[in-house]
Scaffold this active site. Sequence first.
Site, PDB file in Angstrom:
ATOM      1  N   CYS A   1      48.326  44.089-101.941  1.00  0.00           N
ATOM      2  CA  CYS A   1      47.480  44.977-101.579  1.00  0.00           C
ATOM      3  C   CYS A   1      47.814  46.388-102.140  1.00  0.00           C
ATOM      4  O   CYS A   1      47.104  47.222-102.509  1.00  0.00           O
ATOM      5  CB  CYS A   1      47.782  45.239 -99.926  1.00  0.00           C
ATOM      6  SG  CYS A   1      47.364  43.675 -98.907  1.00  0.00           S
TER       7      CYS A   1
ATOM      8  N   CYS B   1      41.344  37.351-101.341  1.00  0.00           N
ATOM      9  CA  CYS B   1      41.237  37.683-100.095  1.00  0.00           C
ATOM     10  C   CYS B   1      40.251  38.285 -99.446  1.00  0.00           C
ATOM     11  O   CYS B   1      40.168  38.776 -98.446  1.00  0.00           O
ATOM     12  CB  CYS B   1      42.631  38.877 -99.706  1.00  0.00           C
ATOM     13  SG  CYS B   1      43.677  39.225-101.023  1.00  0.00           S
TER      14      CYS B   1
END
Lengths: 139, 201
Positions: free
Chosen positions: A107, A37
């Site tokens: 995350c 990411c």
Amino acid sequence: MAYSDKVLDHYNNPRNVGSLDRTSSSVGTGMVGAPECGDVMKLQIQVNDATGIIEDAKFKTFGCGSAIASSSLATEWLKGRSVDEALMIKNTDIVNELSLPPVKIHCSVLAEDAIKAAISDYRKKQGSEVATPVAQTVA
Amino acid sequence: MTCWNCGAAEPARFCVSCKALQPPVPEYFAFFELAPQLALDEKDLQQRFYGLSRKLHPDLFSRKSPAENEHALEATAVLNDAYRTLRDPIARALYVLKLEGLDVGEQSTKDVPPELLEEVFELNMALEEARMGDADALAQLPGFRVRFEAMRAETDLAVAQVSTAWDATHAKQALTDLRGHLNRRKYITNLIDKTNVPDRV
């Protein structure tokens, strides 16, 4: 994708952004990242060496809203906890608190890894100080 | 494996016995009858693509059985996905890593070296400062872009080198190195995207 209100709140008003003195033996630094990411996250803790309590925590994250919110929340939770208690923070706690959707669970994993890395860095510093005692003048 | 239509053993793309089109092989290299490789001949791949496109076009199967028609549709879908993936060196490298069990998406944070993270963090800090700054700071953004693009070109070179090395040796270390280069490349690409001058009201 819609972010939850809590994610938006942390994203718009991130808590504890900044940095602590990396060279201090009371500061542990965790630097983690998810190349896929393009995220990179730095999380630091300042520990009271006598009590083992985390007195301050700072972070700086380059990444998506969920990564910023996860690390912001992590610093809030870290303050006031002992190092051992901090190790008990699980990524699932962050997922629940922020209502992260399945695609953003990584995350929260990143934030948990950052906490662990910071604590491990702190412990390494403390340990190495014991291993190589500094010459001291005895009064 | 036997032919779905006549039951003959070990059918190829088309059954050797009844000539019926078989369901496509899902693995992209095998679909093109190639061994997994990183530095493949893109011209040769293109020839294979054109050749198979002609043989597998669904229109050719419109008068065959519904099952064979279906296989033609599936085969064309795999053909297009496989070509799109294998003709690009980066997409191809990511695909080979997945085949070899080193999927970039499933790395843990321990797989990413701290030096890379430090470097990316510092570059992000400098870039953010420029983006948030006054006109003078913003004027630095094109310079950042030039610098990042040079870094990406270096990384592409490293990818090409380690690709040739893996094809020759199939050494696990070459794949680990390859993944490292691709991680760095992804970070740099992200940074390049952030060098556009931000819109301000």
